[in-house]
Design a protein around this motif. Sequence first.
Motif, PDB file in Angstrom:
ATOM      1  N   PHE A 224       0.810  -1.209   0.000  1.00 10.20           N
ATOM      2  CA  PHE A 224       0.000   0.000   0.000  1.00 10.20           C
ATOM      3  C   PHE A 224       0.848   1.266   0.000  1.00 10.20           C
ATOM      4  N   GLN A 225       2.183   1.056  -0.196  1.00 10.32           N
ATOM      5  CA  GLN A 225       3.119   2.177  -0.287  1.00 10.32           C
ATOM      6  C   GLN A 225       2.878   3.177   0.843  1.00 10.32           C
ATOM      7  N   SER A 226       2.919   2.639   2.046  1.00 12.75           N
ATOM      8  CA  SER A 226       2.577   3.452   3.215  1.00 12.75           C
ATOM      9  C   SER A 226       3.404   3.006   4.408  1.00 12.75           C
ATOM     10  N   ASP A 227       3.750   3.970   5.270  1.00 13.47           N
ATOM     11  CA  ASP A 227       4.431   3.641   6.510  1.00 13.47           C
ATOM     12  C   ASP A 227       3.486   3.759   7.704  1.00 13.47           C
ATOM     13  N   LEU A 228       2.177   3.667   7.418  1.00 11.36           N
ATOM     14  CA  LEU A 228       1.189   3.730   8.488  1.00 11.36           C
ATOM     15  C   LEU A 228       1.307   2.514   9.402  1.00 11.36           C
ATOM     16  N   SER A 229       0.751   2.629  10.589  1.00 11.50           N
ATOM     17  CA  SER A 229       0.721   1.516  11.525  1.00 11.50           C
ATOM     18  C   SER A 229      -0.242   0.443  11.019  1.00 11.50           C
ATOM     19  N   LEU A 230      -0.140  -0.758  11.611  1.00  9.88           N
ATOM     20  CA  LEU A 230      -1.072  -1.828  11.270  1.00  9.88           C
ATOM     21  C   LEU A 230      -2.505  -1.405  11.535  1.00  9.88           C
ATOM     22  N   GLU A 231      -2.723  -0.678  12.619  1.00  8.33           N
ATOM     23  CA  GLU A 231      -4.069  -0.227  12.970  1.00  8.33           C
ATOM     24  C   GLU A 231      -4.654   0.652  11.870  1.00  8.33           C
TER      25      GLU A 231
END
Length: 241
Positions: A224-231
């Motif tokens: 998803f080309q993202s460094d967001l958290s799992l949540e």
Amino acid sequence: MIELANVTKSYNNKTKAVDNLSLTVNGGEIFGFLGPNGAGKTTTIKMMTGITKPDRGAIRIAGANMADDPIEAKKRFGYVPDSPDLFLRLKGLEYLNFMADMYDVPRQLRKERIETLASRFDMSHALSDPIQSYSHGMRQKIVIMGVLIHDPAVWILDEPLTGLDPKSSYTLKEMMREHADGGKTVFFSTHVLEVAEKLCDRVAIINKGEILFCGTFKEMQERFQSDLSLEKLFLELTGDE
């Protein structure tokens, strides 16, 4: 190892709780099973443990086919349900011996395991008390101890940390890691996504009976080309944000 191949379960012949689900959980890993309420997690776990029969598809637990040889399949896993309110009139030790009898654990071996588990979960003082006198957390611990008494190759844990105090929660997570590092399997359903992110080697996210993603947290971020958290990624995937 746990193998689910094209597993489907419908209710009322129209509502598909689980839709053509295929999943492989390897030995040597802690596998997180995540999803919102009503996503199909509980139905999947009930089919894996033989409580509910799938409409179609195959389930194998450590090589044993649940449909063809359910007794052998059930010998190979330990299942912690999401409610610990079982056998409340038994004393803790009576319950552990009952579980050991169910799995033909020899007397000396069960004694050693009970002592070890009671020590790790700080339950030695309570084994002579009836389970109905236990707190919710103590009931959760005695259920976990009963599940582990026959040292199953596969652990199937449905919200096992609910109600546990911080020390016991840490102990269980430590034991899960030890079990997986020994080449065995831990299947772990939880709503606590921060724990899943830190603890699990791989995760699957299920919604409306279908697997939306299966892989490592790093693979999810790359996809998803993202460094967001799992949540955050979970909320985006399941449409809850």
